[in-house]
Design an enzyme around this catalytic site. Structure first.
Site, PDB file in Angstrom:
ATOM      1  N   ASP A  64     -10.708 -44.781 -14.159  1.00 30.27           N
ATOM      2  CA  ASP A  64      -9.888 -45.131 -15.317  1.00 30.27           C
ATOM      3  C   ASP A  64      -9.214 -46.487 -15.082  1.00 30.27           C
ATOM      4  O   ASP A  64      -8.185 -46.569 -14.427  1.00 30.27           O
ATOM      5  CB  ASP A  64      -8.840 -44.035 -15.559  1.00 30.27           C
TER       6      ASP A  64
ATOM      7  N   LYS B 106      -4.760 -51.116 -16.758  1.00 26.03           N
ATOM      8  CA  LYS B 106      -3.679 -50.666 -15.875  1.00 26.03           C
ATOM      9  C   LYS B 106      -3.317 -51.768 -14.885  1.00 26.03           C
ATOM     10  O   LYS B 106      -4.206 -52.479 -14.416  1.00 26.03           O
ATOM     11  CB  LYS B 106      -4.146 -49.448 -15.054  1.00 26.03           C
TER      12      LYS B 106
ATOM     13  N   ASP C 298      -9.559 -39.526 -11.460  1.00 20.70           N
ATOM     14  CA  ASP C 298      -9.356 -39.159 -12.862  1.00 20.70           C
ATOM     15  C   ASP C 298     -10.457 -38.231 -13.389  1.00 20.70           C
ATOM     16  O   ASP C 298     -10.439 -37.842 -14.549  1.00 20.70           O
ATOM     17  CB  ASP C 298      -9.237 -40.427 -13.717  1.00 20.70           C
TER      18      ASP C 298
ATOM     19  N   ASP D 106      -5.708 -46.608 -22.730  1.00 16.67           N
ATOM     20  CA  ASP D 106      -5.468 -45.890 -21.478  1.00 16.67           C
ATOM     21  C   ASP D 106      -5.170 -44.407 -21.723  1.00 16.67           C
ATOM     22  O   ASP D 106      -5.109 -43.628 -20.791  1.00 16.67           O
ATOM     23  CB  ASP D 106      -4.311 -46.561 -20.720  1.00 16.67           C
TER      24      ASP D 106
ATOM     25  N   GLU E  85      -7.175 -42.269 -22.780  1.00 20.32           N
ATOM     26  CA  GLU E  85      -8.585 -41.981 -23.064  1.00 20.32           C
ATOM     27  C   GLU E  85      -8.943 -40.519 -22.854  1.00 20.32           C
ATOM     28  O   GLU E  85      -9.859 -40.001 -23.480  1.00 20.32           O
ATOM     29  CB  GLU E  85      -9.479 -42.881 -22.194  1.00 20.32           C
TER      30      GLU E  85
ATOM     31  N   ARG F 139      -7.463 -37.677 -23.553  1.00 19.70           N
ATOM     32  CA  ARG F 139      -7.314 -36.767 -24.695  1.00 19.70           C
ATOM     33  C   ARG F 139      -8.392 -37.004 -25.742  1.00 19.70           C
ATOM     34  O   ARG F 139      -8.739 -36.100 -26.500  1.00 19.70           O
ATOM     35  CB  ARG F 139      -5.899 -36.892 -25.278  1.00 19.70           C
TER      36      ARG F 139
HETATM   37  N1  BES Z   1      -5.443 -40.821 -15.999  1.00 21.51           N
HETATM   38  C1  BES Z   1      -4.225 -41.212 -16.590  1.00 21.51           C
HETATM   39  C2  BES Z   1      -3.059 -40.290 -16.271  1.00 21.51           C
HETATM   40  C3  BES Z   1      -2.559 -40.244 -14.862  1.00 21.51           C
HETATM   41  C4  BES Z   1      -1.950 -41.341 -14.285  1.00 21.51           C
HETATM   42  C5  BES Z   1      -2.620 -39.057 -14.174  1.00 21.51           C
HETATM   43  C6  BES Z   1      -1.461 -41.246 -13.022  1.00 21.51           C
HETATM   44  C7  BES Z   1      -2.124 -38.960 -12.908  1.00 21.51           C
HETATM   45  C8  BES Z   1      -1.548 -40.067 -12.317  1.00 21.51           C
HETATM   46  C9  BES Z   1      -4.349 -41.225 -18.121  1.00 21.51           C
HETATM   47  O1  BES Z   1      -5.591 -41.556 -18.599  1.00 21.51           O
HETATM   48  C10 BES Z   1      -3.368 -42.235 -18.617  1.00 21.51           C
HETATM   49  O2  BES Z   1      -3.540 -43.379 -18.317  1.00 21.51           O
HETATM   50  N2  BES Z   1      -2.358 -41.772 -19.328  1.00 21.51           N
HETATM   51  C11 BES Z   1      -1.354 -42.618 -19.833  1.00 21.51           C
HETATM   52  C12 BES Z   1      -1.122 -42.246 -21.282  1.00 21.51           C
HETATM   53  C13 BES Z   1      -0.261 -43.217 -22.039  1.00 21.51           C
HETATM   54  C14 BES Z   1      -0.979 -44.533 -22.204  1.00 21.51           C
HETATM   55  C15 BES Z   1       0.064 -42.609 -23.385  1.00 21.51           C
HETATM   56  C16 BES Z   1      -0.096 -42.402 -19.008  1.00 21.51           C
HETATM   57  O3  BES Z   1       0.188 -41.275 -18.609  1.00 21.51           O
HETATM   58  O4  BES Z   1       0.585 -43.385 -18.726  1.00 21.51           O
HETATM   59 ZN    ZN Z   2      -7.185 -41.168 -17.448  1.00 22.74          ZN
HETATM   60 MN    MN Z   3      -5.900 -43.600 -18.838  1.00 24.42          MN
END
Ligand code: BES
Ligand code: ZN
Ligand code: MN
Length: 454
Positions: A225, A232, A243, A304, A306, A308
């Site tokens: 990811d 990121k 991920d 990011d 993605e 969901r």
């Molecule tokens: N894979 C990440 C979530 C994640 C990050 C899980 C760090 C465990 C540790 C996910 O795809 C993501 O980036 N989520 C974002 C969502 C936001 C952009 C609404 C997040 O949690 O910051």
């Molecule tokens: Zn992710």
């Molecule tokens: Mn993400």
């Protein structure tokens, strides 16, 4: 490596596990006290025989009053000298927990360096279910190996190969929809998220068992990811090989179910949307509005968020055959870790009886989970002005809940729905858990199934 117990043998050396401060086994003689053994967590005392050879050992379990902090203390036994050991446990140590710890302590990730554990081996402690515990450890080892393998060797192709290998072992059927075929099959959001990567996005669909209630497990399989165009920062990207932890945990669970014969009693389906969230000229963009399999439109306010998106199409597909129980496993939000930390994943479920049974089973299986609410009051946060749904509500409040609410919209049709927002990673060495990939939720589900899927 396949974790297992050694067959019983009269040659095994005794291993006495003791709480700190407890009287020691008489057979151990005066040596432990004389040499200062106190029973603190992980302390090992080797016992000599009359001729200077090895006659047995003591293993410290630490302070009994802090046992809940020292789960899997028995995993320290992996540090014993090579040989065959017969564990003797204090009455108040759960034999299944001890048995699982003995096997989990042997996990090593050796694909790139080092050698598999070839030290101490153990006879299964009395009172533990050797077969069931070995199945749990085997599933967990698979999950860890899949997560630990970096994206250059665990991209969508390799994850599919791993899923096919497991299905082959388990006698399960597999169907995979890839690339442009995802559009023909009406899985448009999996395609949109994964189309910029070199290895095509895909939906892996595994089925095992042909009678009984239907259980569908959906696992997030983002092999890496980057965040996509809303890229990121480097510190947040560093761990993103994990991920696909939801998919890895779903496969580990499938292995546990197969090895324990669960497919004789239920119809298991594992759906894995597998992609890499990459950056390229054909990547999906912030602001794009996608039309999901279900027909709901989704405004992409952050590429990011993605997970969901790909899960939504897989959940819709899963719900179409009305399974009795559908469970999603996903490393979905950073917010879940902020709320409860890395060791305690939140889960969501609208059915109180199912949630209670799952909470209890999770604690008993030493695979803890904590219930959080599908809070209806926050539904408005995922409803943008120009589409049905927003994948990344601004403000960032209650991020794990709003992600769960998003998924619930697509799970309707399943009898009951459970979502787990897992972390999939052990940040620092702990008993039975080296730093690295970690399965979360699988043992809890396995333990709860007899009560939540009649
Ligand atoms: N894979 C990440 C979530 C994640 C990050 C899980 C760090 C465990 C540790 C996910 O795809 C993501 O980036 N989520 C974002 C969502 C936001 C952009 C609404 C997040 O949690 O910051
Ligand atoms: Zn992710
Ligand atoms: Mn993400």
């Amino acid at each position: 490596m396949t974790p297992d117990f050694a067959p019983d043998s009269p040659d095994a050396l005794p291993l006495w596990a003791v709480w700190k401060g407890d009287p020691l086994a008489e057979q151990a003689g005066p040596w432990p006290a004389a040499s200062g053994f106190s029973g603190k967590l992980g302390e090992i005392c080797l016992l000599p025989d009359a001729s200077g050879g090895l006659s047995g050992a003591l293993l410290g379990l630490g302070d009994r009053a802090q046992a809940s902090r020292h789960r899997f203390a028995m995993a320290h036994a992996a540090g014993l000298p090579k040989g065959l050991w017969r564990p003797f446990l204090p009455d108040d140590l759960d034999p299944d927990e001890a048995a699982l710890a003995l096997l989990l302590g042997q996990y090593r990730f050796t694909r790139y360096k080092g050698t598999p554990h070839d030290g101490a081996r153990f006879i299964c402690p009395q009172g533990a279910d050797a077969h069931r515990i070995a199945a749990q450890a085997a599933g967990e080892f698979l999950t860890r190996d899949l997560i630990n393998t970096p994206a250059n060797d665990m991209g969508p192709d390799a994850l599919e190969a791993a899923a096919r290998a497991l299905a082959g072992e388990a006698g399960a059927s597999v169907a995979v929809t890839t690339g442009g075929d995802l559009l023909d099959a009406n899985l448009p959001m999996i395609h949109a998220v994964g189309r910029a990567a070199e290895q095509a996005p895909r939906l892996i669909d595994i089925r095992l068992g042909d009678a009984g209630p239907r259980l569908t497990i959906v696992g997030k399989g983002v092999c890496f990811d980057t965040g996509g165009l809303d890229i990121k920062p480097s510190a947040s990207m560093l761990l993103m090989k994990k991920d696909m932890g939801g998919a890895a945990t779903a496969l580990g669970l499938l292995k546990m179910l197969a090895l324990t014969g669960a497919a004789d009693r239920m119809r298991i389906r594992v759906l894995l949307p597998v992609v890499e969230n990459s950056v390229a000229g054909n990547a999906f963009r912030p602001g794009d509005v996608l039309t999901s399999r279900k027909g709901l439109t989704v405004e992409v306010n952050n590429t990011d968020a993605e997970g969901r998106l790909i899960l939504a199409d897989a959940l819709t597909l899963g719900a179409e055959e009305s399974p009795d129980l559908m469970i999603s496993l996903a490393t979905l939000t950073g917010a879940a870790r902020v709320a409860l930390g890395p060791d305690l994943p939140p889960f969501y479920c609208d059915d109180d009886a199912t949630a209670d049974a799952l909470s209890r089973a999770a604690m008993a299986a030493r695979d803890p989970l904590w219930r959080m609410p599908f809070w209806d009051g926050y539904e408005s946060q995922i409803e943008p002005p120009i589409a049905d749904l927003d994948n990344a509500p601004s403000g960032g409040m209650a991020g794990s809940i709003t992600a769960a609410l998003f998924l619930r919209r697509f799970a309707q049709g399943a009898g009951r729905y459970v979502h787990m927002d897992i972390y999939g990673w052990q940040p620092v060495l702990a008993p039975g858990r080296p730093k690295g990939g970690l399965g979360q939720g699988a043992r809890a589900i396995l333990a709860a199934l007899p009560r939540i899927l009649a």
